[in-house]
Design an enzyme around this catalytic site. Structure first.
Site, PDB file in Angstrom:
ATOM      1  N   HIS A   1       0.853  -1.191   0.000  1.00  0.00           N
ATOM      2  CA  HIS A   1       0.000   0.000   0.000  1.00  0.00           C
ATOM      3  C   HIS A   1       0.886   1.237   0.000  1.00  0.00           C
ATOM      4  CE1 HIS A   1      -2.911   3.032   0.871  1.00  0.00           C
ATOM      5  NE2 HIS A   1      -2.520   3.193   2.119  1.00  0.00           N
TER       6      HIS A   1
ATOM      7  N   HIS B   1       0.876   5.791  -1.037  1.00  0.00           N
ATOM      8  CA  HIS B   1       0.137   6.992  -1.416  1.00  0.00           C
ATOM      9  C   HIS B   1       0.875   7.653  -2.573  1.00  0.00           C
ATOM     10  CE1 HIS B   1      -2.666   7.385   2.153  1.00  0.00           C
ATOM     11  NE2 HIS B   1      -1.872   6.393   2.504  1.00  0.00           N
TER      12      HIS B   1
ATOM     13  N   ASP C   1       0.827  -5.041 -19.833  1.00  0.00           N
ATOM     14  CA  ASP C   1       1.864  -6.014 -19.520  1.00  0.00           C
ATOM     15  C   ASP C   1       1.706  -6.591 -18.109  1.00  0.00           C
ATOM     16  OD1 ASP C   1       3.231  -6.108 -21.915  1.00  0.00           O
ATOM     17  OD2 ASP C   1       4.632  -4.518 -21.375  1.00  0.00           O
TER      18      ASP C   1
ATOM     19  N   HIS D   1      -8.154   7.680  -1.280  1.00  0.00           N
ATOM     20  CA  HIS D   1      -7.126   7.170  -0.375  1.00  0.00           C
ATOM     21  C   HIS D   1      -5.836   6.858  -1.123  1.00  0.00           C
ATOM     22  CE1 HIS D   1      -6.249   4.198   3.195  1.00  0.00           C
ATOM     23  NE2 HIS D   1      -5.178   4.835   2.804  1.00  0.00           N
TER      24      HIS D   1
ATOM     25  N   TYR E   1       7.426 -14.276 -22.695  1.00  0.00           N
ATOM     26  CA  TYR E   1       8.322 -13.151 -22.426  1.00  0.00           C
ATOM     27  C   TYR E   1       9.436 -13.571 -21.465  1.00  0.00           C
ATOM     28  CZ  TYR E   1       9.889  -8.548 -20.809  1.00  0.00           C
ATOM     29  OH  TYR E   1      10.651  -7.452 -20.486  1.00  0.00           O
TER      30      TYR E   1
END
Length: 235
Positions: free
Chosen positions: A94, A96, A119, A170, A228
């Site tokens: 997580h 910001h 991708d 958020h 790939y």
């Protein structure tokens, strides 16, 4: 306890500021050992520049601290909800980060406009609904996890193919099989958000990527027919 997993979590955490994904202490990385039902996560409010492996916190699936002298990240309940509902993920990040958070604050899905996005993500990155006053006032971080899960269920999104979400006003939560894969997804999400912003500014009528091209770029890197990269591991 879980020393190898701690090394991976610490490494991913320390990469966040290096890739300009966090400011101050605004972010966290966790990883899970599903066999033991234990999660390693960043401690709350500890600065990245001073963080060491012994600062990391181990919690169980109920959020109880099993090992560590610090409080775990305040976002731990959100991570727990995602681990309980998205059974194949091994790590969560997580942040910001500026560009992804801008889309979250604009309350907009991040559209898949090009192959850079495709991708890593097989479609638009969804933005959740706003939490209700009751949800915010009760167990905010748990409800944040629940609204992410709700978004994926209601929109019939596969969390294994779209490994990220924008939480209303958020910021982004992303995940992957390992901390390094989650970090890659966080980096690609931020770059895709920046590119998409510039694209929409240049052409406000731009459409999402053609599905054939979207599928081609996603599945050439993911799934049983991926081709790939190299077939062997180089050191």
């Amino acid at each position: 306890m879980l020393e190898e997993l701690k090394e991976e979590v610490l490494k991913a955490n320390l990469f966040l500021p290096k890739f300009n994904l966090v400011t101050l202490t605004w972010g966290n990385v966790s990883a899970i050992n599903r066999e033991l039902g234990l999660i390693v996560i960043k401690p709350s409010g500890v600065k990245y520049e001073t963080m060491q492996i012994n600062d990391l916190v181990v919690v169980d699936m109920d959020g109880n601290v099993v090992e560590g002298s610090y409080n775990p990240s305040s976002d731990t309940p959100t991570h727990l909800i995602l681990y309980k509902n998205f059974k194949n993920i091994g790590s969560i990040i997580h942040t910001h980060s500026v560009w992804a958070t801008s889309w979250a604050q604009a309350i907009r899905d991040l559209p898949a406009l090009g192959t850079t996005h495709a991708d890593n993500f097989h479609g638009d990155i969804p933005c959740t609904r706003s939490l209700t006053l009751e949800e915010i006032s009760s167990d905010y971080e748990t409800e944040t996890g629940k609204v992410i899960v709700e978004t994926f269920i209601k929109r019939k999104i596969d969390p294994d193919e779209i490994s990220g979400c924008l939480v209303y006003a958020h910021g982004p939560f992303v995940w992957g099989a390992t901390p390094m894969k989650a970090l890659e997804n966080a980096i690609v999400l931020e770059e895709s958000a920046k590119i998409a912003f510039n694209t929409v500014c240049l052409n406000s009528k731009v459409s999402s990527l053609d599905k054939t091209l979207l599928d081609k770029h996603f599945y050439r890197k993911h799934g049983t027919n991926a081709y790939y990269g190299q077939s062997c591991n180089f050191k």
